[in-house]
Design a protein around this motif. Structure first.
Motif, PDB file in Angstrom:
ATOM      1  N   UNK A 164       3.936  12.026 -23.127  1.00  0.00           N
ATOM      2  CA  UNK A 164       2.646  11.494 -22.670  1.00  0.00           C
ATOM      3  C   UNK A 164       2.477  10.043 -23.121  1.00  0.00           C
ATOM      4  N   UNK A 165       2.881   9.744 -24.359  1.00  0.00           N
ATOM      5  CA  UNK A 165       2.772   8.388 -24.875  1.00  0.00           C
ATOM      6  C   UNK A 165       3.667   7.426 -24.105  1.00  0.00           C
ATOM      7  N   UNK A 166       4.903   7.827 -23.853  1.00  0.00           N
ATOM      8  CA  UNK A 166       5.842   6.976 -23.113  1.00  0.00           C
ATOM      9  C   UNK A 166       5.325   6.733 -21.695  1.00  0.00           C
ATOM     10  N   UNK A 167       4.839   7.794 -21.047  1.00  0.00           N
ATOM     11  CA  UNK A 167       4.314   7.660 -19.688  1.00  0.00           C
ATOM     12  C   UNK A 167       3.152   6.675 -19.623  1.00  0.00           C
ATOM     13  N   UNK A 168       2.261   6.798 -20.597  1.00  0.00           N
ATOM     14  CA  UNK A 168       1.078   5.930 -20.611  1.00  0.00           C
ATOM     15  C   UNK A 168       1.451   4.476 -20.912  1.00  0.00           C
ATOM     16  N   UNK A 169       2.262   4.281 -21.941  1.00  0.00           N
ATOM     17  CA  UNK A 169       2.576   2.925 -22.396  1.00  0.00           C
ATOM     18  C   UNK A 169       3.481   2.169 -21.427  1.00  0.00           C
ATOM     19  N   UNK A 170       4.391   2.885 -20.758  1.00  0.00           N
ATOM     20  CA  UNK A 170       5.352   2.221 -19.870  1.00  0.00           C
ATOM     21  C   UNK A 170       5.033   2.442 -18.389  1.00  0.00           C
ATOM     22  N   UNK A 171       3.883   3.068 -18.109  1.00  0.00           N
ATOM     23  CA  UNK A 171       3.429   3.278 -16.720  1.00  0.00           C
ATOM     24  C   UNK A 171       4.489   3.981 -15.872  1.00  0.00           C
ATOM     25  N   UNK A 172       5.025   5.073 -16.413  1.00  0.00           N
ATOM     26  CA  UNK A 172       5.977   5.895 -15.668  1.00  0.00           C
ATOM     27  C   UNK A 172       5.440   7.329 -15.645  1.00  0.00           C
ATOM     28  N   UNK A 173       6.151   8.209 -14.975  1.00  0.00           N
ATOM     29  CA  UNK A 173       5.740   9.616 -14.914  1.00  0.00           C
ATOM     30  C   UNK A 173       6.962  10.499 -15.160  1.00  0.00           C
ATOM     31  N   UNK A 174       7.423  10.522 -16.409  1.00  0.00           N
ATOM     32  CA  UNK A 174       8.559  11.379 -16.743  1.00  0.00           C
ATOM     33  C   UNK A 174       8.191  12.830 -16.454  1.00  0.00           C
ATOM     34  N   UNK A 175       9.057  13.579 -15.764  1.00  0.00           N
ATOM     35  CA  UNK A 175       8.735  14.961 -15.383  1.00  0.00           C
ATOM     36  C   UNK A 175       8.845  15.922 -16.559  1.00  0.00           C
ATOM     37  N   UNK A 176       8.407  17.155 -16.330  1.00  0.00           N
ATOM     38  CA  UNK A 176       8.407  18.154 -17.401  1.00  0.00           C
ATOM     39  C   UNK A 176       9.810  18.409 -17.940  1.00  0.00           C
ATOM     40  N   UNK A 177      10.803  18.292 -17.065  1.00  0.00           N
ATOM     41  CA  UNK A 177      12.175  18.502 -17.533  1.00  0.00           C
ATOM     42  C   UNK A 177      12.547  17.579 -18.678  1.00  0.00           C
TER      43      UNK A 177
END
Length: 280
Positions: free
Chosen positions: A141-154
């Motif tokens: 969640x932190x990486x997605x928010x900070x880098x504006x990406x959407x890493x999947x659940x996998x």
């Protein structure tokens, strides 16, 4: 006042330095590398984060890796390791600095290019390592928010494996190999018993945890006590499950290249019989 001797500034925010004992350390802080030269000193108060890489090969790999990252990405990936350290509350194998940073860097790049890698062990990882999975959810969640990406659940599952690897000092490659073996064994069970196991059920979680601990015992060479009185009973009462248990053990032996004691078949038969009884 604790000071460090600067060896090299990797960028404006990261320094390679030595402590008073001559140990090489990585120092991180906003702007601490700006204008700094080899041989200068820096005080601990200027440093936001610090970690030691004792292995010379690990040091070199990490230096090469972070020299390829932009400063924002580097800061986020370093924060990911810090979250793991704080939440785990116990020492991490230093290899996580390289392994997880490298994994996340390529995962973020893949997402930005629209490439998604499927995680075939997601359910198993979530069930086997629930504490690590919980930390991985926060990291993702932190990486997605900070880098504006959407890493999947996998990706949460992959990160959880890296966390578990760092906590128990096991190679991620071995953990992945063992997860693959567990998936193969579960597939065999479903095919041989002609059932479909609910992957969210407590019985499934118990089964794969038993398989995981069995694999770990085999790898370590541990021998468990064999309940001899039960062995004969199981052969006669539950021949299908007992024979299946031995088929599974032969697959484990072939994959792990290790001897497996007969007692493992007994305990595995009990698990299989419980599952089969609930499916009838």
């Amino acid at each position: 006042m604790k000071t460090y001797l600067i060896k090299k500034a990797l960028n404006n925010n990261v320094l390679i330095a030595t402590d008073v004992n001559g140990n090489e350390v990585v120092l991180i802080g906003r702007g601490i590398g700006f204008g700094k030269k080899s041989g200068e000193s820096i005080i601990r108060e200027e440093v936001e984060k610090l970690f030691v890489l004792n292995d010379p090969e690990e040091q070199e790999q990490y230096k090469q890796l972070i020299s390829t990252l932009d400063e924002k990405t580097l800061k986020v990936l370093i924060s990911a390791v810090e979250i793991i350290r704080e939440r785990a509350g116990m020492p991490l194998n230093e290899h996580i600095h390289i392994a997880l940073t490298d994994h996340l860097f390529f995962a973020v790049n893949r997402m930005r290019r629209g490439m998604v890698i499927r995680n075939p062990f997601l359910l198993e990882t979530k069930a086997l390592y629930p504490d690590e999975y919980k930390i991985a959810v926060e990291v993702t969640a932190m990486v997605n928010e900070q880098l504006s990406v959407a890493l999947p659940e996998g990706e949460i599952g992959f990160i959880a494996l890296h966390i578990h690897s760092a906590l128990v000092n096991k190679n991620v490659r071995d953990l992945t190999r063992h997860s693959d073996l567990i998936v193969r064994l579960v597939t065999m069970i479903e095919e041989q018993l002609d059932i479909i196991i609910d992957k969210t059920s407590i019985d499934y979680i118990r089964l794969i945890r038993h398989l995981r601990f069995a694999i770990e015992r085999v790898v370590r060479g541990d021998k468990i006590a064999e309940p001899e009185k039960i062995t004969g009973l199981l052969k006669n009462e539950y021949p299908i499950c007992y024979n299946l248990a031995w088929k599974l053990i032969k697959v484990m032996q072939q994959s792990l290249q290790k001897e497996i004691y007969e007692a493992e078949a007994v305990y595995l038969t009990l698990h299989l019989q419980r599952i089969q009884a609930k499916m009838e």
